[in-house]
Structures are given as structure tokens and as C-alpha cells.
Design a protein around this motif. Structure first.
Motif, mmCIF file in Angstrom:
data_model
loop_
_atom_site.group_PDB
_atom_site.id
_atom_site.type_symbol
_atom_site.label_atom_id
_atom_site.label_comp_id
_atom_site.label_asym_id
_atom_site.label_seq_id
_atom_site.Cartn_x
_atom_site.Cartn_y
_atom_site.Cartn_z
ATOM 1 N N VAL A 177 39.270 35.147 29.574
ATOM 2 C CA VAL A 177 38.474 36.300 29.990
ATOM 3 C C VAL A 177 37.218 36.410 29.139
ATOM 4 O O VAL A 177 36.119 36.628 29.652
ATOM 5 C CB VAL A 177 39.311 37.592 29.925
ATOM 6 N N ARG A 178 37.357 36.215 27.840
ATOM 7 C CA ARG A 178 36.222 36.312 26.920
ATOM 8 C C ARG A 178 35.192 35.218 27.211
ATOM 9 O O ARG A 178 33.986 35.470 27.215
ATOM 10 C CB ARG A 178 36.709 36.212 25.478
ATOM 11 N N LEU A 179 35.648 34.011 27.475
ATOM 12 C CA LEU A 179 34.757 32.897 27.778
ATOM 13 C C LEU A 179 33.975 33.155 29.060
ATOM 14 O O LEU A 179 32.751 32.971 29.101
ATOM 15 C CB LEU A 179 35.553 31.601 27.912
ATOM 16 N N LEU A 180 34.666 33.590 30.104
ATOM 17 C CA LEU A 180 34.000 33.870 31.370
ATOM 18 C C LEU A 180 33.016 35.031 31.234
ATOM 19 O O LEU A 180 31.911 34.986 31.769
ATOM 20 C CB LEU A 180 35.040 34.175 32.452
ATOM 21 N N LYS A 181 33.413 36.053 30.502
ATOM 22 C CA LYS A 181 32.538 37.208 30.320
ATOM 23 C C LYS A 181 31.272 36.831 29.555
ATOM 24 O O LYS A 181 30.181 37.285 29.888
ATOM 25 C CB LYS A 181 33.280 38.321 29.591
ATOM 26 N N SER A 182 31.406 35.970 28.555
ATOM 27 C CA SER A 182 30.223 35.557 27.804
ATOM 28 C C SER A 182 29.278 34.737 28.679
ATOM 29 O O SER A 182 28.057 34.868 28.581
ATOM 30 C CB SER A 182 30.610 34.776 26.552
ATOM 31 N N GLU A 183 29.818 33.916 29.556
ATOM 32 C CA GLU A 183 28.982 33.134 30.471
ATOM 33 C C GLU A 183 28.276 34.050 31.471
ATOM 34 O O GLU A 183 27.109 33.844 31.803
ATOM 35 C CB GLU A 183 29.826 32.092 31.206
ATOM 36 N N ILE A 184 28.968 35.072 31.937
ATOM 37 C CA ILE A 184 28.368 36.042 32.854
ATOM 38 C C ILE A 184 27.203 36.748 32.166
ATOM 39 O O ILE A 184 26.130 36.934 32.751
ATOM 40 C CB ILE A 184 29.420 37.054 33.348
ATOM 41 N N ARG A 185 27.386 37.125 30.918
ATOM 42 C CA ARG A 185 26.319 37.804 30.177
ATOM 43 C C ARG A 185 25.121 36.873 29.977
ATOM 44 O O ARG A 185 23.979 37.313 30.055
ATOM 45 C CB ARG A 185 26.829 38.274 28.822
ATOM 46 N N LYS A 186 25.383 35.594 29.700
ATOM 47 C CA LYS A 186 24.295 34.621 29.520
ATOM 48 C C LYS A 186 23.432 34.529 30.780
ATOM 49 O O LYS A 186 22.229 34.375 30.709
ATOM 50 C CB LYS A 186 24.850 33.229 29.231
ATOM 51 N N ARG A 187 24.097 34.592 31.932
ATOM 52 C CA ARG A 187 23.384 34.476 33.209
ATOM 53 C C ARG A 187 22.793 35.807 33.666
ATOM 54 O O ARG A 187 22.087 35.857 34.660
ATOM 55 C CB ARG A 187 24.336 33.957 34.292
ATOM 56 N N GLY A 188 23.100 36.892 32.961
ATOM 57 C CA GLY A 188 22.543 38.190 33.303
ATOM 58 C C GLY A 188 23.148 38.814 34.543
ATOM 59 O O GLY A 188 22.471 39.511 35.291
ATOM 60 N N LEU A 189 24.442 38.563 34.764
ATOM 61 C CA LEU A 189 25.132 39.093 35.941
ATOM 62 C C LEU A 189 25.970 40.313 35.577
ATOM 63 O O LEU A 189 26.234 40.580 34.413
ATOM 64 C CB LEU A 189 26.046 38.021 36.537
ATOM 65 N N ASN A 190 26.412 41.017 36.601
ATOM 66 C CA ASN A 190 27.304 42.158 36.424
ATOM 67 C C ASN A 190 28.669 41.821 36.997
ATOM 68 O O ASN A 190 28.773 41.531 38.182
ATOM 69 C CB ASN A 190 26.756 43.378 37.160
#
Length: 40
Positions: A26-39
Motif C-alpha cells: 500500500v505504501r509503495l503504490l501510494k508513493s507512486e501515486i503521489r509522484k504522478r500527482g494523482l488522487n
């Protein structure tokens, strides 16, 4: 991690969170989402 589209990434994050796939995933996916600027 395999290459995913933005939609696939958000779907994988929601699935991992819903089905309790582990904090690291979950943490890995969330960090990737933040990098891409998604919600999620």
C-alpha cells in the motif's frame, strides 16, 4: 514494480487497501501515486 497506466495504478492501490495486501504494498503504490500527482 511493473509499468502501469495511471488508472491501473489507482485501481491496484484501492484493491490492495481494500483487501489488506500489506502495509509495504500500500505504501509503495501510494508513493507512486503521489509522484504522478494523482488522487487515489
Amino acid at each position: 514494480m511493473r509499468v502501469m497506466t495511471n488508472e491501473q495504478l489507482v485501481a491496484a492501490y484501492r484493491d490492495a487497501k481494500k483487501n489488506d495486501h500489506g502495509d509495504n504494498v500500500v505504501r509503495l503504490l501510494k508513493s507512486e501515486i503521489r509522484k504522478r500527482g494523482l488522487n487515489p
